[in-house]
Design an enzyme around this catalytic site. Structure first.
Site, PDB file in Angstrom:
ATOM      1  N   ASP A 245       0.831  -1.219   0.000  1.00 33.39           N
ATOM      2  CA  ASP A 245       0.000   0.000   0.000  1.00 33.39           C
ATOM      3  C   ASP A 245       0.862   1.263   0.000  1.00 33.39           C
ATOM      4  OD1 ASP A 245      -2.165  -1.643  -0.163  1.00 33.39           O
ATOM      5  OD2 ASP A 245      -3.231  -0.804   1.564  1.00 33.39           O
ATOM      6  N   ASP A 248      -2.090   5.204  -3.848  1.00 32.68           N
ATOM      7  CA  ASP A 248      -3.536   5.484  -3.665  1.00 32.68           C
ATOM      8  C   ASP A 248      -3.775   6.362  -2.432  1.00 32.68           C
ATOM      9  OD1 ASP A 248      -4.554   4.257  -5.899  1.00 32.68           O
ATOM     10  OD2 ASP A 248      -4.985   2.359  -4.898  1.00 32.68           O
ATOM     11  N   ARG A 249      -4.884   7.092  -2.526  1.00 28.71           N
ATOM     12  CA  ARG A 249      -5.347   8.013  -1.484  1.00 28.71           C
ATOM     13  C   ARG A 249      -4.472   9.263  -1.402  1.00 28.71           C
ATOM     14  NH1 ARG A 249      -9.609   6.307   1.270  1.00 28.71           N
ATOM     15  NH2 ARG A 249     -10.095   4.110   1.079  1.00 28.71           N
ATOM     16  N   HIS A 326       1.055  -8.141   3.844  1.00 26.48           N
ATOM     17  CA  HIS A 326       0.264  -6.913   3.971  1.00 26.48           C
ATOM     18  C   HIS A 326      -1.033  -7.115   4.753  1.00 26.48           C
ATOM     19  CE1 HIS A 326      -1.289  -2.960   3.100  1.00 26.48           C
ATOM     20  NE2 HIS A 326      -2.431  -3.520   2.736  1.00 26.48           N
ATOM     21  N   ARG A 374     -14.593  -5.959   5.134  1.00 26.22           N
ATOM     22  CA  ARG A 374     -14.270  -5.312   3.860  1.00 26.22           C
ATOM     23  C   ARG A 374     -15.016  -5.916   2.682  1.00 26.22           C
ATOM     24  NH1 ARG A 374      -8.987  -2.746   4.476  1.00 26.22           N
ATOM     25  NH2 ARG A 374      -8.057  -3.434   6.408  1.00 26.22           N
TER      26      ARG A 374
HETATM   27 MN   LIG Z   1      -4.323  -2.404   2.568  1.00 24.21          MN
END
Ligand SMILES: [Mn+2]
Ligand SMILES: *[C@@H]1O[C@H](CO)[C@@H](O)[C@H](O)[C@H]1NC(C)=O
Ligand SMILES: *[C@@H]1O[C@H](CO)[C@@H](O)[C@H](O)[C@H]1NC(C)=O
Length: 473
Positions: A245, A248-249, A326, A374
């Site tokens: 990660d 993104d964001r 992760h 999720r």
């Molecule tokens: Mn993640």
């Protein structure tokens, strides 16, 4: 009373305190299970905390109670979009457009979603047509010229040096763009390096050695620089493992990923990267990285990123005792390290199975397994962790994937550790970041916390799909 709860919940939302909002709406739902608004509002809080499975369930429930509740359709559509279920999302936008033919906003959302559905169909059609060619084969990097007025960092003879890395980090810090030729050089080389690694990387730390494990960085470039300031630049004697990660964001995802790839090339043996659930096409399309690469470079460069991400290893084992991934452990018992070694990872992750679980699962406090909040993979309890560690003769796992107020969390009697390195996540969660030191001598995790540093005025999600932006849900 309900009235008081409404007030409390409004405060929760204005403070971005989604966890509390969820708590209070859950109480409201228990007291009055037939109010669509409670479910719908809790659905929004779940969306904001990335619990898309729960968000979907609540939006569905709201619509069961009141099928004319327009917001419920929007929430369910957003949940499905976040889960990559674009056709299901389109159906809900269709409904809204049918009910409200004059609503321009609804029409816009419908068209945006329809565009994605068509694009996906097109991609599937050409994918089955022929084996996809690599972007690398269509590039002519040697022939790309660097204009005279470019005064930024360049690779010398195509090679990454420490001087180049320092110049590039300063250049990025000033919000300048690396020449596309250099970006392509890094990408082509890192694809080559990563593709030679196994899916499970195994390393040995000597008695005197220490490695730093970082969790999600999510495009927060200035916080990444701060980690290097606090903990030292990567080097042969200062090894790092970044646990997925990266993008993104945060709106500086390119800067983060090119810096990490640069260090991977400079110190291939001492700088480690693992894939996160955001190093995938579906996530990048919704959460900003694809948009950012297209805005700063081209769609073709994004394609190459996508190819490179597919070669990121999925897990790393240290001294046969500590396993890092992760997301977390598996939907079924009995998965061995050998199963991980055998994963054919050069692909987008499937919807289930060990590769999906490594990128997506989360721990839970209670024993056993449950449905994922999720909507992808599962949640695993302390007993699951215990059995996995015992079978594979491991001491504990380190994972990331979830924002934690303190930047890290120790659960499952010390056998499951979460580390997250994006402080004040998305400029709004108020959390600390953390990294872990692990020494070869005792393999005891040592936690270091840090807080967010300022960044230039480009908001998180600036490049994300408009349907994912707050106010669009
Ligand atoms: Mn993640
Ligand atoms: C639901 O959320 C909206 C904002 O999206 C807010 O205005 C409203 O008061 C909330 N309703 C309840 C019952 O909490
Ligand atoms: C560079 O481009 C020219 C003109 O398109 C071509 O003739 C030449 O072969 C190319 N050089 C390399 C190294 O590919």
């Amino acid at each position: 009373t309900y009235w008081q709860k409404d007030v409390i919940c409004d405060i929760c939302f204005s403070d971005k305190d989604y966890e509390n909002a969820i708590k209070y709406y859950s109480e409201a739902v228990d007291l009055n299970p037939s109010n669509a608004i409670y479910y719908s509002n809790r659905s929004l809080a779940y969306l904001r905390t990335e619990c898309y499975g729960y968000a979907l369930a609540d939006a569905t429930k709201a619509l069961e109670i009141d099928k004319n509740y327009i917001k419920g359709y929007y929430r369910r559509a957003t949940s499905n979009m976040a889960l990559g279920k674009f056709k299901a999302a389109l159906k809900d936008y269709e409904t809204v457009v049918r009910v409200r033919p004059n609503d321009k906003d609804a029409k816009m959302k419908y068209q945006e979603c329809n565009k994605i559905v068509k694009q996906k169909a097109f991609e599937r059609a050409i994918a089955s047509d022929e084996i996809k060619k690599s972007v690398v084969d269509s590039l002519d990097i040697e022939n790309m010229t660097i204009e005279d007025d470019y005064v930024g960092p360049k690779l010398e003879d195509g090679t990454i040096t420490l001087t180049f890395m320092k110049e590039m980090m300063d250049w990025f810090k000033d919000q300048k763009k690396l020449h596309r030729k250099c970006a392509y050089q890094i990408l082509v080389q890192v694809k080559d390096v990563l593709s030679k690694l196994p899916s499970l990387v195994e390393i040995t730390l000597k008695e005197t050695e220490k490695i730093t494990i970082c969790g999600d960085t999510h495009g927060q470039y200035y916080d990444l620089l701060n980690i290097f300031k606090l903990n030292g630049l990567p080097s042969e004697t200062n090894p790092y493992l970044f646990n997925g990660d990266f993008v993104d964001r945060g709106s500086f995802s390119l800067e983060v990923i090119l810096t990490l790839f640069g260090f991977k090339l400079l110190y291939p043996e001492n700088f480690h990267l693992l894939r996160g659930n955001h190093e995938t096409d579906n996530m990048n399309q919704m959460y900003g990285f694809e948009g950012e690469v297209k805005a700063k470079y081209t769609a073709q460069m994004f394609q190459l990123f996508s190819e490179v991400f597919q070669w990121l290893p999925l897990a790393q084992c240290m001294n046969n005792k500590v396993l890092v991934m992760h997301g977390g452990l598996f939907s079924e018992d009995g998965v061995t390290l050998d199963d991980l070694r055998k994963i054919e990872r050069n692909r987008q992750p499937p919807d289930s199975g060990p590769m999906c679980d490594l990128l997506w699962s989360d721990p839970q406090p209670q024993n056993g397994r449950s449905i994922s909040k999720r909507g992808v993979s599962c949640q695993f309890g302390p007993d699951v962790t215990e059995r996995f560690l015992e079978q594979n003769k491991l001491d504990f796992i380190v994972r990331s994937h979830e924002v934690k107020a303190e930047g890290y969390e120790v659960t499952h009697s010390g056998k499951c550790i979460t580390v997250f390195s994006a402080p004040n996540y998305c400029d709004q969660m108020g959390n600390k970041g953390a990294y872990i030191h692990l020494r070869g001598s005792d393999l005891k995790p040592e936690f270091h916390q840090f807080t967010a540093v300022p960044h230039p005025n480009v908001k998180p999600m600036a490049y994300a799909n408009t349907l994912m932006q707050l106010g669009m849900m």
